[in-house]
Design an enzyme around this catalytic site. Structure first.
Site, mmCIF file in Angstrom:
data_model
loop_
_atom_site.group_PDB
_atom_site.id
_atom_site.type_symbol
_atom_site.label_atom_id
_atom_site.label_comp_id
_atom_site.label_asym_id
_atom_site.label_seq_id
_atom_site.Cartn_x
_atom_site.Cartn_y
_atom_site.Cartn_z
ATOM 1 N N ASP A 1 -1.631 -38.931 27.471
ATOM 2 C CA ASP A 1 -1.690 -40.396 27.375
ATOM 3 C C ASP A 1 -1.442 -40.840 25.934
ATOM 4 O OD1 ASP A 1 -2.266 -43.062 27.358
ATOM 5 O OD2 ASP A 1 -4.382 -42.855 27.906
ATOM 6 N N GLU B 1 1.229 -28.843 -3.287
ATOM 7 C CA GLU B 1 0.050 -28.212 -3.894
ATOM 8 C C GLU B 1 -1.175 -29.093 -3.645
ATOM 9 O OE1 GLU B 1 1.962 -26.136 -7.839
ATOM 10 O OE2 GLU B 1 1.433 -28.247 -8.000
ATOM 11 N N GLU C 1 -4.908 -30.284 -3.465
ATOM 12 C CA GLU C 1 -6.241 -29.969 -3.992
ATOM 13 C C GLU C 1 -7.281 -30.481 -2.999
ATOM 14 O OE1 GLU C 1 -5.203 -30.281 -8.752
ATOM 15 O OE2 GLU C 1 -5.549 -32.120 -7.625
ATOM 16 N N GLU D 1 -10.480 -25.587 -9.210
ATOM 17 C CA GLU D 1 -9.765 -26.616 -9.965
ATOM 18 C C GLU D 1 -10.710 -27.277 -10.984
ATOM 19 O OE1 GLU D 1 -7.330 -28.171 -11.067
ATOM 20 O OE2 GLU D 1 -5.624 -27.322 -9.988
ATOM 21 N N GLU E 1 -7.880 -25.230 -5.216
ATOM 22 C CA GLU E 1 -6.479 -25.318 -4.820
ATOM 23 C C GLU E 1 -6.027 -23.964 -4.274
ATOM 24 O OE1 GLU E 1 -2.203 -25.757 -7.011
ATOM 25 O OE2 GLU E 1 -3.685 -27.289 -7.537
ATOM 26 N N HIS F 1 0.794 -32.434 -5.687
ATOM 27 C CA HIS F 1 2.115 -32.389 -6.297
ATOM 28 C C HIS F 1 3.069 -31.743 -5.294
ATOM 29 C CE1 HIS F 1 -0.441 -31.884 -10.174
ATOM 30 N NE2 HIS F 1 -0.419 -33.141 -9.766
ATOM 31 N N ARG G 1 2.563 -34.335 -18.093
ATOM 32 C CA ARG G 1 1.891 -34.303 -16.797
ATOM 33 C C ARG G 1 1.474 -35.694 -16.303
ATOM 34 N NH1 ARG G 1 0.588 -29.110 -14.956
ATOM 35 N NH2 ARG G 1 1.408 -27.565 -16.379
ATOM 36 N N GLU H 1 9.164 -31.671 -9.350
ATOM 37 C CA GLU H 1 7.786 -31.778 -8.847
ATOM 38 C C GLU H 1 7.378 -33.257 -8.890
ATOM 39 O OE1 GLU H 1 3.320 -30.291 -10.309
ATOM 40 O OE2 GLU H 1 5.061 -30.076 -11.609
ATOM 41 N N ARG I 1 4.635 -35.900 -8.583
ATOM 42 C CA ARG I 1 3.209 -35.670 -8.834
ATOM 43 C C ARG I 1 2.267 -36.757 -8.312
ATOM 44 N NH1 ARG I 1 1.997 -31.707 -12.570
ATOM 45 N NH2 ARG I 1 0.188 -32.802 -13.402
#
Length: 471
Positions: free
Chosen positions: A53, A132, A134, A215, A223, A272, A342, A360, A362
């Site tokens: 359903d 990645e 966390e 982490e 992670e 990321h 970063r 990457e 982020r």
């Protein structure tokens, strides 16, 4: 080698399977399931599917057109490591029984359409993704929201705030400080055995793991790094990862969450996402431009940056997501790219092998629906390639030390879910190309999110008593 329906039937026999569990993913990204006793699971299920359903799934069918089919994907079959009886889990696509096509709002179908669009565009034949995610592991969590007020409380023996607690058997005192959870050995890291168990369970289910660690968040942030794979397969793996993390923690008497910002004053959880596009076995991101990137890769970054605010509605899908994306705290909020920085939305990881060249992204977080997030980022990147959207110069300086005039020029991600939904409404053409996302699906998605937003906006928050009670 991909598994066939015959291979699955043999596996069922070899493992003496008692139940087959059919899995699919709803709009919000939550995995759903229905179990079939093995005697009722015949080859016919692979051809005719299993009815359910669709009107009972949030954001899906209306009540008068509720019949839906689950079509099992034999290549996704794996044994469930957490059940008492032998159970085989299979990931399914949701199909319209009237025309046999993938359901317009089924996230896995949308992800498949994104892969097909890439091929039909002639730009590439495979998009690889490596997320990645966390997550936090707590001892317990309690909360309540009602007319009399609200609270939430986290219990974690690992947490810096637990140094004054009396525990049965004593308080052992080995704790990381706030933001000090990155890499200390046990006994400070109390979660080694749980992560080991998670990795072994994921490997049993076909998800290749490459690393695991504690982490930065001192109160149980972790992670698990897994191998990249093609778009749909990698989103399937993400669902297996979440299922495994929740259930392995549960079996140890703990509770795990992928919430981006469960703890005030320590790191949030991001996801990321590494990505690259290939054609005929060649990585199209590999080149001799900035940080070893090709023009193709730079234009792909240009597309991600151009559409980042619309992407936020999908990659950062909750009100809690924006408690992580706040300026000044290392969050990847700046719409720029860099090989070192970063706080940039797009980072170029250093690699020893040029074939591993990738971007990457982020800003996403792990509450996103991976099928939709990977599909949406691919569509944004391809729009950049098709329209040669150059992302400008990289920014390798610390973005928080830039002169104000230069800092002002750098756009930032959305600061709220409300803003992200507005941006998605204004900028969605790149998603609907080739019929990958439909307007109907995006409207249904936005209305689901507006329900969350309205509830959040109407609920008085404890911090408001702190700020305004005596005003």
């Amino acid at each position: 080698m991909a598994m066939s329906a015959n291979d699955v039937m043999k596996l069922i026999k070899d493992k003496e399977v008692k139940f087959v569990d059919l899995r699919f993913t709803d709009t919000r990204g939550k995995e759903q399931h229905v179990s079939v006793p093995v005697k009722a699971f015949t080859m016919d299920k692979f051809e005719s599917g299993h009815f359910f359903d669709g009107s009972s799934i949030a954001g899906w069918k209306s009540i008068e057109a509720s019949d839906m089919l689950l079509m099992p994907d034999p290549d996704s079959a794996r044994m469930d490591p957490f059940t008492d009886e032998p159970v085989l889990n299979i990931t399914c696509d949701c199909v319209e029984p009237t025309d046999g096509k993938g359901y317009d709002r089924d996230p896995r179908t949308i992800a498949k359409r994104a892969e097909a669009y890439l091929k039909s565009s002639g730009l590439g034949d495979t998009a690889y993704f490596g997320p990645e995610p966390e997550f936090f592991i707590f001892d317990s969590v309690t909360w309540n929201v009602d007319m009399s007020g609200c609270f939430c409380k986290i219990k974690s023996e690992e947490a810096p705030w637990s140094s004054g607690e009396e525990y049965e058997g004593g308080n052992m005192g080995h704790r990381a400080p706030i933001k000090g959870g990155y890499f200390p050995v046990p006994p400070t890291d109390t979660l080694q055995d749980i992560r080991n168990a998670m990795v072994l369970a994921m490997e049993q289910q076909g998800v290749e793991c490459e690393v695991h660690h504690h982490e930065v968040g001192a109160m149980g942030q972790n992670e698990i790094g897994t191998k990249f794979n093609s778009l749909v397969k990698r989103a399937d793996w993400m669902q297996i990862l979440k299922y495994t993390v929740w259930n392995a923690a549960h079996s140890y008497g703990k509770t795990a969450t992928f919430m981006p910002k469960p703890v005030v004053g320590d790191n949030g959880s991001g996801m990321h996402v590494h990505q690259s596009v290939w054609k005929e076995g060649k990585n199209l991101f590999q080149g001799d431009g900035y940080s070893g990137l090709s023009d193709f890769a730079l234009y792909y970054i240009g597309g991600i940056i151009k559409h980042a605010k619309a992407l936020n509605a999908i990659t950062n899908p909750g009100t809690n997501s924006y408690k992580r994306l706040v300026p000044g705290f290392e969050a990847p909020i700046n719409l720029a790219y860099s090989s070192r920085n970063r706080s940039a939305a797009c980072r170029i990881p250093l690699v020893t092998n040029p074939k591993a060249r990738r971007v990457e992204v982020r800003f996403p977080d792990p509450t996103t629906n991976s099928y939709l997030a990977f599909a949406a980022m691919l569509m944004a990147g391809l729009d950049g390639v098709q329209n040669k959207i150059h992302p400008g110069d990289p920014i390798d300086k610390n973005m928080y030390d830039l002169p104000p005039a230069q800092a002002k020029k750098i756009q930032q991600v959305c600061s709220s879910l409300e803003m992200a939904l507005e941006c998605l409404n204004k900028d969605r053409d790149f998603l609907t190309r080739g019929g990958v996302f439909s307007d109907d699906m995006l409207d249904a998605y936005c209305s689901l999110k507006h329900e969350e937003l309205t509830r959040f906006r109407m609920t008085t928050h404890p911090v408001e008593f702190d700020m305004y009670y005596s005003s």
